[in-house]
Design a protein around this motif. Structure first.
Motif, PDB file in Angstrom:
ATOM      1  N   PRO A  43       0.808  -1.231   0.000  1.00  0.00           N
ATOM      2  CA  PRO A  43       0.000   0.000   0.000  1.00  0.00           C
ATOM      3  C   PRO A  43       0.834   1.272   0.000  1.00  0.00           C
ATOM      4  O   PRO A  43       0.361   2.318  -0.448  1.00  0.00           O
ATOM      5  CB  PRO A  43      -0.845  -0.124   1.278  1.00  0.00           C
ATOM      6  CG  PRO A  43      -0.119  -1.080   2.138  1.00  0.00           C
ATOM      7  CD  PRO A  43       0.574  -2.029   1.219  1.00  0.00           C
ATOM      8  N   ILE A  44       2.078   1.197   0.501  1.00  0.00           N
ATOM      9  CA  ILE A  44       2.943   2.379   0.458  1.00  0.00           C
ATOM     10  C   ILE A  44       3.255   2.735  -0.992  1.00  0.00           C
ATOM     11  O   ILE A  44       3.189   3.909  -1.399  1.00  0.00           O
ATOM     12  CB  ILE A  44       4.239   2.128   1.249  1.00  0.00           C
ATOM     13  CG1 ILE A  44       3.921   1.952   2.737  1.00  0.00           C
ATOM     14  CG2 ILE A  44       5.233   3.271   1.046  1.00  0.00           C
ATOM     15  CD1 ILE A  44       5.107   1.585   3.585  1.00  0.00           C
ATOM     16  N   ASP A  95       6.566   9.235   7.476  1.00  0.00           N
ATOM     17  CA  ASP A  95       5.281   9.521   8.106  1.00  0.00           C
ATOM     18  C   ASP A  95       5.483   9.534   9.624  1.00  0.00           C
ATOM     19  O   ASP A  95       6.033   8.585  10.187  1.00  0.00           O
ATOM     20  CB  ASP A  95       4.236   8.455   7.732  1.00  0.00           C
ATOM     21  CG  ASP A  95       3.674   8.686   6.352  1.00  0.00           C
ATOM     22  OD1 ASP A  95       3.879   9.787   5.813  1.00  0.00           O
ATOM     23  OD2 ASP A  95       3.027   7.773   5.807  1.00  0.00           O
ATOM     24  N   TRP A 108      -7.379   3.063 -10.273  1.00  0.00           N
ATOM     25  CA  TRP A 108      -7.216   1.914  -9.367  1.00  0.00           C
ATOM     26  C   TRP A 108      -7.237   0.613 -10.174  1.00  0.00           C
ATOM     27  O   TRP A 108      -6.395  -0.270  -9.985  1.00  0.00           O
ATOM     28  CB  TRP A 108      -8.346   1.884  -8.337  1.00  0.00           C
ATOM     29  CG  TRP A 108      -8.094   2.665  -7.079  1.00  0.00           C
ATOM     30  CD1 TRP A 108      -8.567   3.902  -6.779  1.00  0.00           C
ATOM     31  CD2 TRP A 108      -7.314   2.252  -5.954  1.00  0.00           C
ATOM     32  NE1 TRP A 108      -8.131   4.302  -5.533  1.00  0.00           N
ATOM     33  CE2 TRP A 108      -7.366   3.303  -5.003  1.00  0.00           C
ATOM     34  CE3 TRP A 108      -6.586   1.114  -5.653  1.00  0.00           C
ATOM     35  CZ2 TRP A 108      -6.713   3.244  -3.784  1.00  0.00           C
ATOM     36  CZ3 TRP A 108      -5.939   1.049  -4.425  1.00  0.00           C
ATOM     37  CH2 TRP A 108      -6.000   2.097  -3.505  1.00  0.00           C
ATOM     38  N   GLN A 116       0.186   9.941  -4.884  1.00  0.00           N
ATOM     39  CA  GLN A 116       0.670  11.122  -4.179  1.00  0.00           C
ATOM     40  C   GLN A 116       2.195  11.146  -4.201  1.00  0.00           C
ATOM     41  O   GLN A 116       2.836  10.131  -3.941  1.00  0.00           O
ATOM     42  CB  GLN A 116       0.191  11.124  -2.722  1.00  0.00           C
ATOM     43  CG  GLN A 116      -1.316  11.175  -2.565  1.00  0.00           C
ATOM     44  CD  GLN A 116      -1.736  11.102  -1.109  1.00  0.00           C
ATOM     45  OE1 GLN A 116      -0.946  11.416  -0.218  1.00  0.00           O
ATOM     46  NE2 GLN A 116      -2.962  10.725  -0.863  1.00  0.00           N
ATOM     47  N   LYS A 172       5.854  11.572  -3.002  1.00  0.00           N
ATOM     48  CA  LYS A 172       6.491  11.356  -1.704  1.00  0.00           C
ATOM     49  C   LYS A 172       8.005  11.531  -1.837  1.00  0.00           C
ATOM     50  O   LYS A 172       8.563  11.467  -2.932  1.00  0.00           O
ATOM     51  CB  LYS A 172       6.198   9.938  -1.188  1.00  0.00           C
ATOM     52  CG  LYS A 172       4.726   9.629  -0.965  1.00  0.00           C
ATOM     53  CD  LYS A 172       4.212  10.226   0.317  1.00  0.00           C
ATOM     54  CE  LYS A 172       2.784   9.781   0.610  1.00  0.00           C
ATOM     55  NZ  LYS A 172       2.284  10.331   1.886  1.00  0.00           N
ATOM     56  N   GLU A 183       0.108   4.095  -2.652  1.00  0.00           N
ATOM     57  CA  GLU A 183      -0.111   5.484  -2.257  1.00  0.00           C
ATOM     58  C   GLU A 183       0.814   6.421  -3.024  1.00  0.00           C
ATOM     59  O   GLU A 183       0.418   7.536  -3.418  1.00  0.00           O
ATOM     60  CB  GLU A 183       0.113   5.630  -0.746  1.00  0.00           C
ATOM     61  CG  GLU A 183      -0.234   7.000  -0.203  1.00  0.00           C
ATOM     62  CD  GLU A 183      -0.033   7.100   1.293  1.00  0.00           C
ATOM     63  OE1 GLU A 183      -0.390   8.151   1.858  1.00  0.00           O
ATOM     64  OE2 GLU A 183       0.492   6.142   1.901  1.00  0.00           O
ATOM     65  N   PRO A 243      -8.619   5.029   4.541  1.00  0.00           N
ATOM     66  CA  PRO A 243      -8.043   3.674   4.553  1.00  0.00           C
ATOM     67  C   PRO A 243      -7.919   3.075   5.950  1.00  0.00           C
ATOM     68  O   PRO A 243      -8.051   1.863   6.113  1.00  0.00           O
ATOM     69  CB  PRO A 243      -6.665   3.884   3.908  1.00  0.00           C
ATOM     70  CG  PRO A 243      -6.836   5.079   3.040  1.00  0.00           C
ATOM     71  CD  PRO A 243      -7.800   5.969   3.760  1.00  0.00           C
ATOM     72  N   CYS A 260     -11.929   2.311   0.232  1.00  0.00           N
ATOM     73  CA  CYS A 260     -11.038   3.467   0.348  1.00  0.00           C
ATOM     74  C   CYS A 260     -11.561   4.672  -0.424  1.00  0.00           C
ATOM     75  O   CYS A 260     -11.147   5.807  -0.153  1.00  0.00           O
ATOM     76  CB  CYS A 260      -9.634   3.104  -0.135  1.00  0.00           C
ATOM     77  SG  CYS A 260      -8.741   1.990   0.976  1.00  0.00           S
ATOM     78  N   GLN A 262      -6.271   9.970  -8.350  1.00  0.00           N
ATOM     79  CA  GLN A 262      -6.862   8.835  -7.632  1.00  0.00           C
ATOM     80  C   GLN A 262      -8.334   8.689  -8.028  1.00  0.00           C
ATOM     81  O   GLN A 262      -9.220   9.248  -7.401  1.00  0.00           O
ATOM     82  CB  GLN A 262      -6.722   9.018  -6.120  1.00  0.00           C
ATOM     83  CG  GLN A 262      -7.122   7.776  -5.333  1.00  0.00           C
ATOM     84  CD  GLN A 262      -6.669   7.858  -3.897  1.00  0.00           C
ATOM     85  OE1 GLN A 262      -5.778   8.604  -3.558  1.00  0.00           O
ATOM     86  NE2 GLN A 262      -7.283   7.063  -3.032  1.00  0.00           N
TER      87      GLN A 262
END
Length: 330
Positions: free
Chosen positions: A24-25, A298, A53, A32, A34, A28, A121, A116, A48
Motif C-alpha cells: 500500500p505504500i 510519516d 485503481w 501522491q 512522496k 499510495e 483507509p 477506500c 486517484q
C-alpha cells in the motif's frame, strides 16, 4: 521435524506480511508524490480515480503472472509439468480451488478499493481485520482445528495492536451512506480474504504452492482484465502519457511484491497452518505504519509506537507457541 516446519512457515508468513505492508505504500505513491528516505522525490503519477485503481490492479497482476515462470525456473522446475497435468484434467478439484482462490483475492482487492473511495483507509483496514477471526472459525468448522488459548491470545494481541496503529479521523465519512458503503466493502473484503486463505490452505495440501499460486494469480488477472474493459460508470482511465514509463516501473514493483507475497502465504500456511497464517498476516497494518515512517517519514505518534510494541509481543507469542506445543495444526 514438525517443529522446524511450523517455524519455517511462520518466518515465510512474516516475510509475506512485510511484502504486503510495503504494497500500500507503493500504491499510495502512485497517487501522491512522496520523498523516499526524505531525499528521493517520486510518485504522484495518476489522479486517484476508480479507473486508475483498476489500471494499477491490472498492471500489477500482469507483472506478477509474468514473473511466475522466472520464479519457477529457479525455485520449482516442475511448474510447467504440474500445470499441464492440471489443465489436462488430472486433478479438477484442485484446479477449481485455485481458481476460486484467485477470485476471492480479486474480490478482496476490489472491496478494499471501493472502501477506500468512500472512507479513510484506516477505517477500511480496521473492519477488514475481521479476517483472522473468520479464518480461525472456518478452519475449526471445516477441519476441526480448534484454536488453543495461546493462539487466541496471539491473534487478539496482534489484531488490537494493528487497530491502534491506524490513524482514523474523528469524522470518517462525509455522509452516512458513504460510511455504510465503506464499512460494508471493508467487511466484504475481510470475508473474501479469509476465503482466500482457507482455499489456499486446502489446495496446497494437494498441489505445490507455486503452481497453485500461478493459477490463482492468473485467475486474478482474468478478472482484473474484465473489470478494466467493462464500461462501468466512473471507471474511465485518466493518465498523462508522459508518466507511462514511471507507471510501468512502479507497477512492476507492485507485481513483484504481489507474486512474492502471495507465494510466501501459500507456502507458509501449508507449513504453519491456516490459523497461524491469518494471525501473522494480521500484523500487516502495523508493519505498514512502521515502513511508512522509515521510507516516507510519516510521523509516528506515541499511540502508534505503543501499538507496534503490542504487535511485536503478539508475534513473539505466535512464534514461540510451537516451542511450547508440539502438535501440528490443532
Amino acid at each position: 521435524m514438525r517443529l522446524s516446519y511450523i517455524q519455517s512457515g511462520l518466518w515465510l508468513l512474516m516475510l509475506a506480511a512485510v511484502q504486503l505492508a510495503l504494497f500500500p505504500i507503493f500504491v499510495e505513491m502512485m497517487f501522491q508524490e512522496k520523498f523516499i528516505f526524505g531525499t528521493i522525490e517520486w510518485g504522484g503519477l495518476l489522479p486517484q480515480t476508480p479507473g486508475n485503481w483498476q489500471l494499477i490492479f491490472w498492471i500489477q497482476a500482469v507483472a506478477s503472472v509474468a514473473g511466475i515462470p522466472i520464479l519457477g525456473k529457479f525455485y520449482y522446475p516442475q511448474l510447467g509439468e504440474d500445470l499441464k497435468k492440471l489443465f489436462w484434467g488430472e486433478n479438477p478439484k484442485v484446479l477449481k480451488l485455485a481458481m476460486l482462490s484467485g477470485l476471492s483475492l480479486f474480490v478482496a482487492w476490489e472491496a478494499i478499493a471501493i472502501g477506500c473511495s468512500q472512507i479513510p483507509p484506516g477505517v477500511v483496514v480496521g473492519f477488514f481485520l475481521i479476517y483472522p477471526i473468520l479464518t480461525t472459525l472456518g478452519a475449526w468448522k471445516f477441519w476441526g482445528y480448534r484454536p488453543h488459548q495461546t493462539r487466541i491470545t496471539a491473534m487478539t494481541i496482534v489484531t488490537i495492536g494493528s487497530l491502534f496503529a491506524l490513524k482514523v479521523p474523528a469524522m470518517f465519512a462525509a455522509t452516512p451512506i458513504q460510511g455504510f458503503l465503506g464499512i460494508l466493502a471493508a467487511m466484504v473484503g475481510g470475508i473474501a480474504f479469509a476465503s482466500y486463505l482457507l482455499l489456499t490452505y486446502r489446495g496446497t495440501r494437494s498441489l505445490h504452492p507455486l503452481p497453485f499460486s500461478a493459477i490463482a494469480l492468473a485467475t486474478l488477472l482474468g478478472f482484473a482484465s474484465l473489470s478494466l474493459i467493462l464500461p462501468l460508470p466512473g471507471t474511465a482511465i485518466s493518465m498523462p502519457l508522459s508518466e507511462l514509463p514511471r507507471l510501468m516501473v512502479g507497477s512492476v514493483i507492485l507485481g513483484i511484491l504481489t507474486l512474492v507475497g502471495y507465494s510466501f502465504i501459500a507456502y507458509g500456511i501449508l507449513l504453519a497452518g491456516v490459523t497461524r497464517g491469518a494471525t501473522a498476516i494480521a500484523s500487516v497494518p502495523a508493519l505498514f505504519v512502521l515502513f511508512g515512517a522509515i521510507l516516507v517519514h510519516d510521523f509516528l505518534d506515541l499511540k502508534q509506537i505503543f501499538a507496534l510494541v503490542i504487535v511485536i509481543v503478539g508475534l513473539l507469542v505466535l512464534i514461540t507457541e510451537p516451542m511450547v506445543r508440539q502438535d501440528w495444526y490443532d
